[in-house]
Scaffold this motif. Structure first.
Motif, PDB file in Angstrom:
ATOM      1  N   SER A 384       0.839  -1.208   0.000  1.00 35.34           N
ATOM      2  CA  SER A 384       0.000   0.000   0.000  1.00 35.34           C
ATOM      3  C   SER A 384       0.868   1.250   0.000  1.00 35.34           C
ATOM      4  CB  SER A 384      -0.960  -0.004   1.190  1.00 35.34           C
ATOM      5  OG  SER A 384      -0.307   0.327   2.391  1.00 35.34           O
ATOM      6  N   LEU A 385       2.055   1.166   0.614  1.00 35.75           N
ATOM      7  CA  LEU A 385       2.958   2.327   0.603  1.00 35.75           C
ATOM      8  C   LEU A 385       3.613   2.511  -0.769  1.00 35.75           C
ATOM      9  CD1 LEU A 385       4.578   2.036   4.154  1.00 35.75           C
ATOM     10  CD2 LEU A 385       2.586   3.373   3.427  1.00 35.75           C
ATOM     11  N   VAL A 386       3.863   1.397  -1.469  1.00 39.83           N
ATOM     12  CA  VAL A 386       4.350   1.500  -2.854  1.00 39.83           C
ATOM     13  C   VAL A 386       3.297   2.230  -3.695  1.00 39.83           C
ATOM     14  CG1 VAL A 386       4.892   0.181  -4.947  1.00 39.83           C
ATOM     15  CG2 VAL A 386       5.854  -0.532  -2.741  1.00 39.83           C
ATOM     16  N   ALA A 387       2.025   1.877  -3.482  1.00 42.51           N
ATOM     17  CA  ALA A 387       0.934   2.540  -4.217  1.00 42.51           C
ATOM     18  C   ALA A 387       0.885   4.027  -3.883  1.00 42.51           C
ATOM     19  CB  ALA A 387      -0.403   1.885  -3.877  1.00 42.51           C
ATOM     20  N   LEU A 388       1.023   4.350  -2.600  1.00 40.23           N
ATOM     21  CA  LEU A 388       1.011   5.752  -2.165  1.00 40.23           C
ATOM     22  C   LEU A 388       2.131   6.539  -2.845  1.00 40.23           C
ATOM     23  CD1 LEU A 388       0.362   8.118  -0.147  1.00 40.23           C
ATOM     24  CD2 LEU A 388       1.870   6.966   1.480  1.00 40.23           C
ATOM     25  N   LEU A 389       3.326   5.953  -2.803  1.00 42.95           N
ATOM     26  CA  LEU A 389       4.493   6.616  -3.380  1.00 42.95           C
ATOM     27  C   LEU A 389       4.308   6.807  -4.883  1.00 42.95           C
ATOM     28  CD1 LEU A 389       7.234   7.621  -2.460  1.00 42.95           C
ATOM     29  CD2 LEU A 389       8.102   5.283  -2.630  1.00 42.95           C
ATOM     30  N   LEU A 390       3.816   5.770  -5.544  1.00 46.63           N
ATOM     31  CA  LEU A 390       3.590   5.848  -6.986  1.00 46.63           C
ATOM     32  C   LEU A 390       2.533   6.904  -7.294  1.00 46.63           C
ATOM     33  CD1 LEU A 390       4.219   4.693  -9.789  1.00 46.63           C
ATOM     34  CD2 LEU A 390       2.480   2.930  -9.367  1.00 46.63           C
ATOM     35  N   ASP A 391       1.475   6.940  -6.494  1.00 48.43           N
ATOM     36  CA  ASP A 391       0.412   7.912  -6.717  1.00 48.43           C
ATOM     37  C   ASP A 391       0.963   9.334  -6.596  1.00 48.43           C
ATOM     38  OD1 ASP A 391      -2.097   8.943  -7.210  1.00 48.43           O
ATOM     39  OD2 ASP A 391      -2.949   8.433  -5.258  1.00 48.43           O
ATOM     40  N   GLU A 420       5.420  -6.665 -16.270  1.00 43.89           N
ATOM     41  CA  GLU A 420       5.888  -5.906 -17.434  1.00 43.89           C
ATOM     42  C   GLU A 420       4.817  -4.915 -17.895  1.00 43.89           C
ATOM     43  OE1 GLU A 420       6.062  -9.361 -17.195  1.00 43.89           O
ATOM     44  OE2 GLU A 420       8.118  -9.054 -16.483  1.00 43.89           O
ATOM     45  N   ARG A 421       3.563  -5.375 -17.871  1.00 40.46           N
ATOM     46  CA  ARG A 421       2.477  -4.501 -18.312  1.00 40.46           C
ATOM     47  C   ARG A 421       2.313  -3.320 -17.348  1.00 40.46           C
ATOM     48  NH1 ARG A 421      -0.786  -2.913 -22.532  1.00 40.46           N
ATOM     49  NH2 ARG A 421      -1.288  -5.042 -23.119  1.00 40.46           N
ATOM     50  N   VAL A 422       2.403  -3.583 -16.059  1.00 38.04           N
ATOM     51  CA  VAL A 422       2.301  -2.484 -15.081  1.00 38.04           C
ATOM     52  C   VAL A 422       3.414  -1.477 -15.349  1.00 38.04           C
ATOM     53  CG1 VAL A 422       2.378  -1.850 -12.636  1.00 38.04           C
ATOM     54  CG2 VAL A 422       1.257  -3.987 -13.326  1.00 38.04           C
ATOM     55  N   LEU A 423       4.646  -1.988 -15.503  1.00 37.51           N
ATOM     56  CA  LEU A 423       5.787  -1.095 -15.683  1.00 37.51           C
ATOM     57  C   LEU A 423       5.665  -0.294 -16.978  1.00 37.51           C
ATOM     58  CD1 LEU A 423       8.672  -3.434 -14.442  1.00 37.51           C
ATOM     59  CD2 LEU A 423       7.731  -1.430 -13.262  1.00 37.51           C
ATOM     60  N   SER A 424       5.201  -0.933 -18.041  1.00 34.35           N
ATOM     61  CA  SER A 424       5.132  -0.204 -19.314  1.00 34.35           C
ATOM     62  C   SER A 424       4.055   0.879 -19.250  1.00 34.35           C
ATOM     63  CB  SER A 424       4.928  -1.158 -20.496  1.00 34.35           C
ATOM     64  OG  SER A 424       3.628  -1.699 -20.460  1.00 34.35           O
ATOM     65  N   ALA A 427       5.481   3.725 -17.268  1.00 34.07           N
ATOM     66  CA  ALA A 427       6.438   4.473 -18.086  1.00 34.07           C
ATOM     67  C   ALA A 427       5.703   5.440 -19.013  1.00 34.07           C
ATOM     68  CB  ALA A 427       7.314   3.510 -18.886  1.00 34.07           C
ATOM     69  N   GLU A 428       4.603   4.982 -19.582  1.00 29.68           N
ATOM     70  CA  GLU A 428       3.848   5.867 -20.495  1.00 29.68           C
ATOM     71  C   GLU A 428       3.227   7.043 -19.767  1.00 29.68           C
ATOM     72  OE1 GLU A 428       1.262   4.685 -23.446  1.00 29.68           O
ATOM     73  OE2 GLU A 428       2.479   3.014 -24.168  1.00 29.68           O
ATOM     74  N   LEU A 438       9.741   2.318  -9.604  1.00 26.00           N
ATOM     75  CA  LEU A 438       8.739   1.354  -9.130  1.00 26.00           C
ATOM     76  C   LEU A 438       9.353  -0.037  -9.032  1.00 26.00           C
ATOM     77  CD1 LEU A 438       5.861   0.485  -8.360  1.00 26.00           C
ATOM     78  CD2 LEU A 438       5.339   0.309 -10.803  1.00 26.00           C
ATOM     79  N   LYS A 439      10.131  -0.383 -10.053  1.00 24.92           N
ATOM     80  CA  LYS A 439      10.784  -1.689 -10.054  1.00 24.92           C
ATOM     81  C   LYS A 439      11.678  -1.841  -8.819  1.00 24.92           C
ATOM     82  CE  LYS A 439      12.937  -4.524 -13.574  1.00 24.92           C
ATOM     83  NZ  LYS A 439      13.620  -4.523 -14.868  1.00 24.92           N
ATOM     84  N   ALA A 440      12.395  -0.760  -8.491  1.00 21.60           N
ATOM     85  CA  ALA A 440      13.294  -0.802  -7.332  1.00 21.60           C
ATOM     86  C   ALA A 440      12.499  -0.914  -6.026  1.00 21.60           C
ATOM     87  CB  ALA A 440      14.165   0.455  -7.310  1.00 21.60           C
ATOM     88  N   TRP A 441      11.368  -0.216  -5.932  1.00 19.86           N
ATOM     89  CA  TRP A 441      10.554  -0.295  -4.697  1.00 19.86           C
ATOM     90  C   TRP A 441       9.989  -1.699  -4.510  1.00 19.86           C
ATOM     91  CZ3 TRP A 441       7.328   4.470  -6.629  1.00 19.86           C
ATOM     92  CH2 TRP A 441       8.162   5.612  -6.613  1.00 19.86           C
TER      93      TRP A 441
END
Ligand SMILES: [Zn+2]
Length: 579
Positions: A384-391, A420-424, A427-428, A438-441
């Motif tokens: 959930s913190l990864v999601a927060l950070l990404l948001d 891969e789909r999430v990351l791509s 990226a867009e 994100l990959k690193a988190w």
């Protein structure tokens, strides 16, 4: 088309917690295999449901046919090749969780994964359920479509759908509302008479409306009807998501009561659970790990993506309460602060990444023990913190996690999602550098870089002293009868260095008997070593505990809106939290 598989589920032996199941296969194979799932989707642990079956018998017409057990969960029947095959058996059901089955003379609940053998080779035909010997006055709740012109009869298109529809049986409270043009039913078992059902319905409706709007704007959700089945008990907590329903378990004390104005912390937790399971209707039941498109009911189904499906769902559960106006920003930030503190003080986050923790859920998260905090990290909380950070990062780029979720929903019509789909898509939306971050988190074992992201969103942080026992690395259970028992000792802590062990009973500090560990702060000078007397394996021991620097354990974090933040940060916060 092959005729439907039929299950007759008889409740005559409710007092002894036994469902009597009669399974009819109109057109069996010459050698017909049957098996019961060993796990239930959504709960990632092998639970061997087959151990509760007994008295299996196979018949064709009136003649017994040979039935052979092949392993812990599979049976083989050699048929005569003529006529319908009938299997009958008992299923013992006395587990009050949302994952299995329960039956007594006041209530019934079951997931078909616990009761309905899979007929190998015929998974794709319709599967019917008929309930028999229901005690008088009992009602039935399920999202499984009703079978026309049959009382207490239901039908699913196939076996996958069958096992995705739990049943709640008994004399429960029942209410209804509409959200997104779709009828929602809410049943509550075990509530006290003071229970405020109207309030629960009104709040649940706001959550559902916010989520349908989130995914579809003014459009309709991808289900015709939805059923919440909440069982309340003296103690217990849990939920399991399904395609058109959810089974929930909560403490009855946490239900809203008539005349009670404020939402208690327990009620906010319950609303968060409702929100969490409902969000799964999209995120994991329809959009799902590519590995889950075809489920294997006979063994573990591995994915490295639970940080996304559980973690991102955990991010949105409380955020949806905020968006539905059920909590204010201050309360929302308090919940996040607690999660941040919890993750930081868990040594296991240096041992496993959230991707690794996802993969290992079957043997770690779901089989937690005294060493769990040292060996793994929750893909719920850190996810959930990864999601927060990404948001927050996406919002700084003029986008949002909302936009990402809706893009993924549209980009995966089959539902199959890969990393891969999430990351791509990230990226867009937010650039290649953000996708790399994100990959690193997700694959790293470092603290998430939350401080700068929160400051840029107009959030100020403050630190408080953690409870003394927590700062020393102890997780305790304390009670007047049990005394002070050590549940876990965190790696790298003062307690670990002193040799304190899970299972120790702590008796005295510097010569004083303790009933509550933290009381000893009254006589131990801050930062000074102390003598700890404990019992281990019936023998007394004395250890010397020397405090050492463990910043992650010593301080807890609080978050709050910062009214002095720069204008850009205030604008970001407004877009994120609405104020
Ligand atoms: Zn979940």
């Amino acid at each position: 088309m092959t005729a439907a598989i039929r299950y007759r589920i008889d409740l005559a032996d409710a007092a002894n917690h036994r469902y009597r199941v009669t399974l009819t296969v109109p057109a069996p194979a010459r050698v017909q295999l049957f098996s019961l799932p060993v796990w239930i989707p959504g709960s990632y642990m092998v639970r061997e449901f087959g151990r509760h079956l007994s008295g299996l018998r196979a018949q064709q017409g009136r003649a017994d046919v040979v039935l052979t057990q092949l392993d812990k969960t599979t049976w083989r029947v050699d048929t005569t090749g003529r006529g319908a095959l009938t299997l009958s058996y008992d299923a013992y059901a006395f587990d009050n969780s949302v994952r299995t089955a329960f039956l007594d003379d006041s209530r019934g609940f079951f997931n078909p994964t616990s009761l309905c053998l899979r007929v190998h080779g015929q998974e794709g035909v319709p599967h019917e359920v008929r309930l028999a010997s229901l005690p008088s006055g009992w009602d039935v709740a399920t999202a499984m479509p009703a079978l026309a012109e049959t009382r207490n009869g239901f039908v699913s298109a196939d076996y996958d759908e069958l096992v995705d529809h739990p049943f709640e049986l008994g004399r429960f409270w029942r209410g209804e509302f509409e959200a997104g043009g779709v009828p929602h039913e809410f049943v509550v078992a075990g509530a006290w008479p003071s229970f405020d059902g109207e309030r629960l319905l009104a709040d649940a409706k706001r959550i559902c409306a916010a989520q349908i709007h989130f995914w579809h704007g003014r459009g309709k959700p991808p289900f015709e009807r939805y059923v919440f089945m909440l069982n309340t008990a003296e103690d217990g907590y849990g939920g399991l998501e399904h395609r058109a329903s959810t089974a929930l378990l909560a403490n009855r004390r946490d239900l809203p009561r008539r005349g009670q104005a404020a939402a208690s912390d327990g009620y906010v937790t319950l609303l968060g659970l409702i929100s969490h399971e409902y969000f799964h209707t999209w995120n994991v039941k329809r959009l799902k790990p590519a590995e889950f498109i075809e489920l294997d009911y006979g063994q573990e189904n591995y994915t490295r993506l639970l940080w996304f499906f559980e973690g991102f769902t955990s991010y949105y559960d409380d955020l949806m309460l905020r968006r539905a106006g059920l909590i204010d920003s201050a309360r929302y930030l308090k919940l996040i602060g607690r999660t941040v503190s919890g993750v930081r003080s868990t040594p296991g986050q240096k041992v496993q990444s959230v991707a690794e923790a996802s993969f290992d859920a079957w043997v770690k998260y779901y089989r937690s023990d005294e060493n769990t905090p040292n060996s793994t990290i929750s893909y719920y909380t850190k996810g959930s913190l990864v999601a927060l950070l990404l948001d927050l990062h996406l919002r700084r780029a003029g986008e949002s996690l909302d936009a990402l979720m809706r893009r993924l929903w549209k980009a995966c019509p089959s539902g199959a999602l890969t990393e891969e789909r999430v990351l791509s898509e990230v990226a867009e939306l937010g650039g290649a550098a953000l996708a790399e971050s994100l990959k690193a988190w997700v694959h790293g074992r470092d603290d998430l870089p939350l401080d700068a992201a929160l400051a840029a969103a107009g959030i100020k942080r403050s630190e408080d002293k953690a409870p003394w026992s927590a700062a020393l690395g102890l997780k305790l259970s304390e009670g007047p009868v049990t005394g002070v028992q050590v549940k876990s000792v965190l790696s790298g802590s003062a307690a670990a260095a002193a040799g304190v062990s899970p299972g120790d009973e702590l008796l005295a500090i510097d010569g004083w008997r303790i009933r509550r560990f933290d009381d000893a702060q009254q006589w131990v000078a801050e930062g000074q070593p102390f003598e700890l007397v404990l019992v281990r394996q019936q023998r007394l021991r004395t250890l010397t505990v020397k405090p050492l620097a463990a910043p992650a354990l010593e301080r807890t974090l609080s978050l709050a809106p910062d009214p002095q933040a720069p204008a850009a940060a205030l604008a970001l916060r407004r877009a994120w939290l609405g104020d």
